[in-house]
Scaffold this motif. Structure first.
Motif, PDB file in Angstrom:
ATOM      1  N   GLU A  61      11.643   0.837 -14.354  1.00  0.00           N
ATOM      2  CA  GLU A  61      12.143   1.892 -13.473  1.00  0.00           C
ATOM      3  C   GLU A  61      11.915   1.657 -11.989  1.00  0.00           C
ATOM      4  OE1 GLU A  61      10.461   5.543 -14.887  1.00  0.00           O
ATOM      5  OE2 GLU A  61      11.086   5.145 -16.946  1.00  0.00           O
ATOM      6  N   LEU A  62      10.849   0.981 -11.624  1.00  0.00           N
ATOM      7  CA  LEU A  62      10.545   0.838 -10.197  1.00  0.00           C
ATOM      8  C   LEU A  62      11.267  -0.361  -9.600  1.00  0.00           C
ATOM      9  CD1 LEU A  62       8.849   1.661  -7.696  1.00  0.00           C
ATOM     10  CD2 LEU A  62       7.062   0.127  -8.521  1.00  0.00           C
ATOM     11  N   TRP A  63      11.977  -0.097  -8.495  1.00  0.00           N
ATOM     12  CA  TRP A  63      12.512  -1.209  -7.698  1.00  0.00           C
ATOM     13  C   TRP A  63      11.588  -1.366  -6.509  1.00  0.00           C
ATOM     14  CZ3 TRP A  63      15.594  -4.109 -10.276  1.00  0.00           C
ATOM     15  CH2 TRP A  63      16.516  -3.577 -11.176  1.00  0.00           C
ATOM     16  N   PHE A  64      10.689  -2.318  -6.611  1.00  0.00           N
ATOM     17  CA  PHE A  64       9.606  -2.411  -5.639  1.00  0.00           C
ATOM     18  C   PHE A  64      10.122  -2.548  -4.199  1.00  0.00           C
ATOM     19  CE2 PHE A  64       6.436  -4.693  -3.165  1.00  0.00           C
ATOM     20  CZ  PHE A  64       5.312  -3.915  -3.399  1.00  0.00           C
ATOM     21  N   SER A  65      11.149  -3.354  -4.002  1.00  0.00           N
ATOM     22  CA  SER A  65      11.615  -3.632  -2.633  1.00  0.00           C
ATOM     23  C   SER A  65      12.761  -2.722  -2.224  1.00  0.00           C
ATOM     24  CB  SER A  65      12.050  -5.091  -2.530  1.00  0.00           C
ATOM     25  OG  SER A  65      11.018  -5.929  -2.979  1.00  0.00           O
ATOM     26  N   THR A 105       0.825  -1.204   0.000  1.00  0.00           N
ATOM     27  CA  THR A 105       0.000   0.000   0.000  1.00  0.00           C
ATOM     28  C   THR A 105       0.860   1.255   0.000  1.00  0.00           C
ATOM     29  OG1 THR A 105      -1.584  -1.245   1.330  1.00  0.00           O
ATOM     30  CG2 THR A 105      -1.919   1.128   1.174  1.00  0.00           C
ATOM     31  N   ILE A 106       1.931   1.206   0.792  1.00  0.00           N
ATOM     32  CA  ILE A 106       2.835   2.362   0.861  1.00  0.00           C
ATOM     33  C   ILE A 106       3.450   2.639  -0.511  1.00  0.00           C
ATOM     34  CG2 ILE A 106       5.050   3.166   1.784  1.00  0.00           C
ATOM     35  CD1 ILE A 106       4.306   1.706   4.401  1.00  0.00           C
ATOM     36  N   VAL A 107       3.942   1.565  -1.155  1.00  0.00           N
ATOM     37  CA  VAL A 107       4.577   1.758  -2.465  1.00  0.00           C
ATOM     38  C   VAL A 107       3.556   2.291  -3.462  1.00  0.00           C
ATOM     39  CG1 VAL A 107       5.838   0.662  -4.348  1.00  0.00           C
ATOM     40  CG2 VAL A 107       6.245  -0.069  -2.005  1.00  0.00           C
ATOM     41  N   PHE A 150      29.451  -7.399  -2.776  1.00  0.00           N
ATOM     42  CA  PHE A 150      28.836  -8.715  -2.919  1.00  0.00           C
ATOM     43  C   PHE A 150      27.391  -8.553  -3.349  1.00  0.00           C
ATOM     44  CE2 PHE A 150      28.018  -7.401   1.437  1.00  0.00           C
ATOM     45  CZ  PHE A 150      26.699  -7.765   1.636  1.00  0.00           C
ATOM     46  N   SER A 151      26.776  -9.663  -3.724  1.00  0.00           N
ATOM     47  CA  SER A 151      25.367  -9.652  -4.096  1.00  0.00           C
ATOM     48  C   SER A 151      24.576 -10.501  -3.119  1.00  0.00           C
ATOM     49  CB  SER A 151      25.177 -10.219  -5.496  1.00  0.00           C
ATOM     50  OG  SER A 151      25.691  -9.334  -6.438  1.00  0.00           O
ATOM     51  N   LEU A 152      23.351 -10.066  -2.878  1.00  0.00           N
ATOM     52  CA  LEU A 152      22.408 -10.888  -2.132  1.00  0.00           C
ATOM     53  C   LEU A 152      21.367 -11.364  -3.138  1.00  0.00           C
ATOM     54  CD1 LEU A 152      21.823  -8.625   1.003  1.00  0.00           C
ATOM     55  CD2 LEU A 152      22.981 -10.833   0.999  1.00  0.00           C
ATOM     56  N   ILE A 153      21.221 -12.676  -3.259  1.00  0.00           N
ATOM     57  CA  ILE A 153      20.206 -13.215  -4.151  1.00  0.00           C
ATOM     58  C   ILE A 153      19.022 -13.692  -3.314  1.00  0.00           C
ATOM     59  CG2 ILE A 153      19.717 -14.886  -5.981  1.00  0.00           C
ATOM     60  CD1 ILE A 153      22.032 -13.438  -6.919  1.00  0.00           C
ATOM     61  N   PHE A 154      17.868 -13.147  -3.599  1.00  0.00           N
ATOM     62  CA  PHE A 154      16.674 -13.505  -2.823  1.00  0.00           C
ATOM     63  C   PHE A 154      15.874 -14.562  -3.574  1.00  0.00           C
ATOM     64  CE2 PHE A 154      16.794 -10.157   0.374  1.00  0.00           C
ATOM     65  CZ  PHE A 154      17.657  -9.248  -0.207  1.00  0.00           C
ATOM     66  N   GLU A 155      15.790 -15.737  -2.967  1.00  0.00           N
ATOM     67  CA  GLU A 155      14.941 -16.779  -3.534  1.00  0.00           C
ATOM     68  C   GLU A 155      13.481 -16.399  -3.307  1.00  0.00           C
ATOM     69  OE1 GLU A 155      16.160 -20.278  -4.395  1.00  0.00           O
ATOM     70  OE2 GLU A 155      17.893 -18.974  -4.782  1.00  0.00           O
ATOM     71  N   ASP A 156      13.325 -15.757  -2.181  1.00  0.00           N
ATOM     72  CA  ASP A 156      11.992 -15.567  -1.662  1.00  0.00           C
ATOM     73  C   ASP A 156      11.971 -14.161  -1.089  1.00  0.00           C
ATOM     74  OD1 ASP A 156       9.532 -16.445  -0.997  1.00  0.00           O
ATOM     75  OD2 ASP A 156      10.110 -17.347   0.906  1.00  0.00           O
ATOM     76  N   ASN A 157      10.942 -13.378  -1.443  1.00  0.00           N
ATOM     77  CA  ASN A 157      10.888 -12.014  -0.940  1.00  0.00           C
ATOM     78  C   ASN A 157       9.480 -11.715  -0.447  1.00  0.00           C
ATOM     79  OD1 ASN A 157      10.875  -9.310  -0.487  1.00  0.00           O
ATOM     80  ND2 ASN A 157      11.323  -8.704  -2.595  1.00  0.00           N
ATOM     81  N   ASN A 217      11.651   5.251  -5.885  1.00  0.00           N
ATOM     82  CA  ASN A 217      12.803   4.474  -5.415  1.00  0.00           C
ATOM     83  C   ASN A 217      13.571   5.231  -4.340  1.00  0.00           C
ATOM     84  OD1 ASN A 217      12.243   2.503  -7.292  1.00  0.00           O
ATOM     85  ND2 ASN A 217      13.706   3.270  -8.810  1.00  0.00           N
ATOM     86  N   LYS A 218      13.783   6.506  -4.614  1.00  0.00           N
ATOM     87  CA  LYS A 218      14.566   7.332  -3.692  1.00  0.00           C
ATOM     88  C   LYS A 218      13.861   7.428  -2.342  1.00  0.00           C
ATOM     89  CE  LYS A 218      16.352  10.698  -6.139  1.00  0.00           C
ATOM     90  NZ  LYS A 218      16.252  12.028  -6.780  1.00  0.00           N
TER      91      LYS A 218
END
Lengths: 171, 188
Positions: free
Chosen positions: B132-136, B29-31, B108-115, B46-47
């Motif tokens: 353009e949108l990075w939801f998380s 809802t916030i996004v 380094f990278s974090l790979i999320f299997e599950d978010n 995003n910012k």
């Protein structure tokens, strides 16, 4: 459960810049210092704590045959890689506690730089447990309060209440 | 009933867990609201998410330290593991994979299997959100804020997201510098 209030005199919280952000007595009738004195105490302790960190002795990194000549106080700045702290696995801390015949002041510094000073009777046991619990209450009722401004004086009624209740062994 | 009394009852009837879907829904809802408020200017969204996360991180770190009881990490590799296996685990109950280290051990990278934040989410198909949108993006801010409190300046951004149709969700984290004299001993 041991009576935790017995012997716990007061608590001071110092922010990472050395400012006093919280001060409270846990026994009624304790002689109060003036607010100004507390501010000075916090600032002074902050400085002394930093000094105790920086005067931690550094020993030469063990070489095949350590020469006894280098084991002096190391006042001259050593080459960056030539010295290390004793027991390198343990991070350098500052002053942990001060003790007199009448009281003990224990300092717990969090990794974020906030310091908790607890004044207790020298005979009070498990001070570390008490401070750890105070830190948890601080994390909950101060830091998670969205209207608490970080690094500013703590005026959170819930923190006061839970702290008092827990120290009286009621929670 | 006075509001203090109500809040007292709220505190005393403590529950350990809040429904996870409520969190997901709240975040979504916030996004969505931000997208509306910023007129679908996704860079700004995003910012803003990053900024919100930063403020959360600065507070959350104390909870993390107080309750997990962990000590200072000796190097950035240890920090990465701590973030993935302890931090994400206790707050989001996921354990992203730490991978793609640079040879100097600062990125380094974090790979999320599950978010959990992105459950149920489909990005708007206005032709731009997908690019353009990075939801998380709030998570980047959380890392930035919490690590800054423990004397690490970092930069974090998403490089891919399954919501955009990518194969993985990947966040790139770079150490900028250790702040002040709190430098941990070099390992070599």
């Amino acid at each position: 459960m041991p009576d935790n209030t017995r012997g716990v005199f007061s608590l001071i919280i110092i922010n990472k810049a050395g400012g006093l952000i919280y001060q409270r007595e846990f026994q009624s009738g304790l002689r109060n210092l003036s607010t100004n004195d507390y501010l000075v105490l916090a600032g002074t302790f902050h400085g002394v704590h930093a000094i105790t960190r920086s005067i931690t002795p550094k020993i030469p990194i063990s070489q095949p045959a350590p020469s006894p000549a280098t084991s002096s106080t190391g006042i001259t700045a050593p080459a960056a890689s030539g010295y290390s702290y004793p027991n390198p696995g343990v991070p350098v801390s500052g002053l942990d506690y001060l003790e007199t015949d009448k009281f003990r002041m224990t300092c717990f510094q969090t990794l974020t730089g906030t310091k908790f000073l607890l004044f207790t009777d020298p005979l009070t046991g498990s001070v570390d447990t008490i401070i750890q619990k105070i830190y948890e209450l601080y994390a909950d009722y101060v830091m998670k309060n969205p209207f608490y401004q970080i690094e500013m004086p703590v005026r959170c009624e819930a923190f006061d209440r839970h702290l008092g209740a827990w120290l009286r062994g009621r929670t | 009933m006075s509001s203090t009394k109500t809040s007292r009852i709220g505190e005393e009837t403590r529950v350990d867990k809040v429904n996870a879907e409520l969190v997901t829904l709240t975040y979504g809802t916030i996004v969505a609201q931000l997208c509306q408020d910023y007129d679908s200017n996704y860079q700004d969204v995003n910012k803003q998410l990053d900024k919100m996360g930063y403020n959360i991180g600065m507070r959350l770190i104390e909870d993390f330290l107080a309750k997990s009881g962990v000590g200072r990490c000796a190097n950035f590799r240890e920090t990465a593991d701590m973030i993935a296996k302890v931090g994400f685990k206790i707050f989001l109950n996921v354990t992203p994979t730490v991978t793609n280290w640079t040879s100097d051990n600062t990125q380094f990278s974090l790979i999320f299997e599950d978010n959990p934040l992105a459950d149920f989410v489909e990005l708007p198909d206005d032709g731009r959100a997908q690019d353009e949108l990075w939801f998380s993006n709030i998570l980047c801010g959380v890392l930035r804020g919490s690590l800054e409190m423990v004397q690490m300046q970092i930069e974090a951004h998403f490089v891919s997201d399954v919501l955009r149709g990518d194969d993985t969700t990947e966040m790139r984290v770079s150490l900028v510098r250790y702040i002040e004299d709190e430098m941990p001993p070099e390992e070599e």
